[in-house]
Design an enzyme around this catalytic site. Structure first.
Site, mmCIF file in Angstrom:
data_model
loop_
_atom_site.group_PDB
_atom_site.id
_atom_site.type_symbol
_atom_site.label_atom_id
_atom_site.label_comp_id
_atom_site.label_asym_id
_atom_site.label_seq_id
_atom_site.Cartn_x
_atom_site.Cartn_y
_atom_site.Cartn_z
ATOM 1 N N ARG A 185 0.824 -1.223 0.000
ATOM 2 C CA ARG A 185 0.000 0.000 0.000
ATOM 3 C C ARG A 185 0.849 1.260 0.000
ATOM 4 N NH1 ARG A 185 -3.388 -0.543 5.088
ATOM 5 N NH2 ARG A 185 -1.386 -1.325 5.758
ATOM 6 N N ASN B 263 -6.061 -2.951 2.629
ATOM 7 C CA ASN B 263 -6.013 -4.399 2.777
ATOM 8 C C ASN B 263 -7.437 -4.921 2.923
ATOM 9 O OD1 ASN B 263 -3.219 -4.561 2.782
ATOM 10 N ND2 ASN B 263 -3.047 -4.466 4.993
#
Length: 92
Positions: free
Chosen positions: A18, A36
């Site tokens: 990320r 996530n």
């Protein structure tokens, strides 16, 4: 501007996916979010030009060095407007 929904599968959590995606998105000038999922995947919604989105989706197929991406599911969705690109942090 087009908007893509991406679902990235494989070893993509715990490998700075990320954070690195945010850097890439900022370099490309796209907006949206990434997070996530409870299933161990990474999900993103991004808005930009076709070229910007294609470059981001291409990067997603590899991800950062420690990632092992097995599949990227990409679909165009209704246009969304975002102020910037953000990492959504949530408990998984």
């Amino acid at each position: 501007m087009p908007t893509l929904h991406l679902l990235i599968k494989g070893k993509v959590q715990g490998v700075f996916y990320r954070a690195t995606a945010k850097e890439i998105a900022n370099e490309l000038g796209i907006t949206g979010w990434i997070k996530n999922t409870n299933e161990g995947d990474v999900e993103a919604v991004v808005t930009g030009s076709q070229d910007q989105l294609q470059a981001f989706a291409t990067w997603c197929r590899t991800g950062p060095e420690r990632a092992n991406v097995s599949e990227v599911i990409s679909e165009e969705v209704k246009e969304e407007k975002f102020k910037d690109f953000s990492v959504i942090r949530q408990r998984v």
